[in-house]
Design a protein around this motif. Structure first.
Motif, PDB file in Angstrom:
ATOM      1  N   ARG A  64      67.969 -53.428  18.416  1.00  9.34           N
ATOM      2  CA  ARG A  64      69.046 -52.450  18.515  1.00  9.34           C
ATOM      3  C   ARG A  64      70.343 -53.119  18.103  1.00  9.34           C
ATOM      4  O   ARG A  64      70.711 -54.167  18.613  1.00  9.34           O
ATOM      5  N   ILE A  66      74.319 -51.752  17.329  1.00 11.02           N
ATOM      6  CA  ILE A  66      75.276 -50.645  17.272  1.00 11.02           C
ATOM      7  C   ILE A  66      76.655 -51.246  17.050  1.00 11.02           C
ATOM      8  O   ILE A  66      77.159 -52.009  17.875  1.00 11.02           O
ATOM      9  N   TYR A  79      74.348 -47.850  13.261  1.00 13.07           N
ATOM     10  CA  TYR A  79      73.322 -48.312  14.189  1.00 13.07           C
ATOM     11  C   TYR A  79      71.962 -48.390  13.532  1.00 13.07           C
ATOM     12  O   TYR A  79      71.633 -47.648  12.615  1.00 13.07           O
TER      13      TYR A  79
END
Length: 178
Positions: A64, A66, A79
């Protein structure tokens, strides 16, 4: 003069013709096919290994990422998220519109290596509370559960030049705060 010797005709019976595959050589053909199969499998294995040797950090991938930055009227958000099934979605969101796409495994692994090579993960993580009302923030989650957070409100300055090149390459967008 000597008499010419005539060749006697060879009689070929229908069932007596020479064949490529017969009972006496069938096992050689099976052995040759087995060797060919082993060579093909070994070739594919060597090719995959040489291809994957570039992805050194694939075992602890960036699942992940972002990145947000403040613009007039809101935030630009970049993202990349990899879910439990291995599907990778990447998006660029602005106050005026969205661009979303799905990435394949090879593109994701190349992206992952470039994030590691940018050096952004070498810095110590910051406290999330320090990121309130910041010009930019970066949140990273790794496969092993490590969470990294950076923002413009930190006391240490982070060089994001290589990170900006990665964003430019994969999102075709320039970030504002280098």
């Amino acid at each position: 003069m000597p008499k010419k010797i005539k060749k006697s005709k060879e009689l070929n019976f229908k069932g007596n013709q020479r064949k490529l595959i017969n009972v006496n050589n069938i096992h050689y053909i099976f052995i040759a096919l087995l060797i060919l199969l082993i060579c093909v499998c070994a070739g594919v294995g060597v090719y995959r290994y040489s291809k994957d040797s570039y992805h050194v950090n694939a075992s602890n991938a960036v699942e992940r990422l972002i990145y947000t930055e403040k613009v007039d009227g809101g935030y630009n958000v970049y993202y990349v998220i990899r879910n439990e099934n291995g599907d990778v979605s990447a998006a660029f969101r602005t106050p005026s519109g969205d661009e979303e796409e799905s990435w394949g495994e090879n593109k994701f692994l190349d992206y992952n290596e470039e994030i590691y090579n940018s050096g952004i993960l070498d810095h110590d993580t910051q406290n999330r509370d320090s990121g309130a009302d910041s010009d930019w923030s970066l949140e990273i989650g790794l496969t092993d559960g490590t969470e990294k957070y950076y923002s413009s409100n930190a006391t240490t300055q982070i060089d994001k030049t290589k990170f900006a090149q990665v964003i430019k390459k994969y999102f075709d967008q320039d970030i504002i705060y280098n």
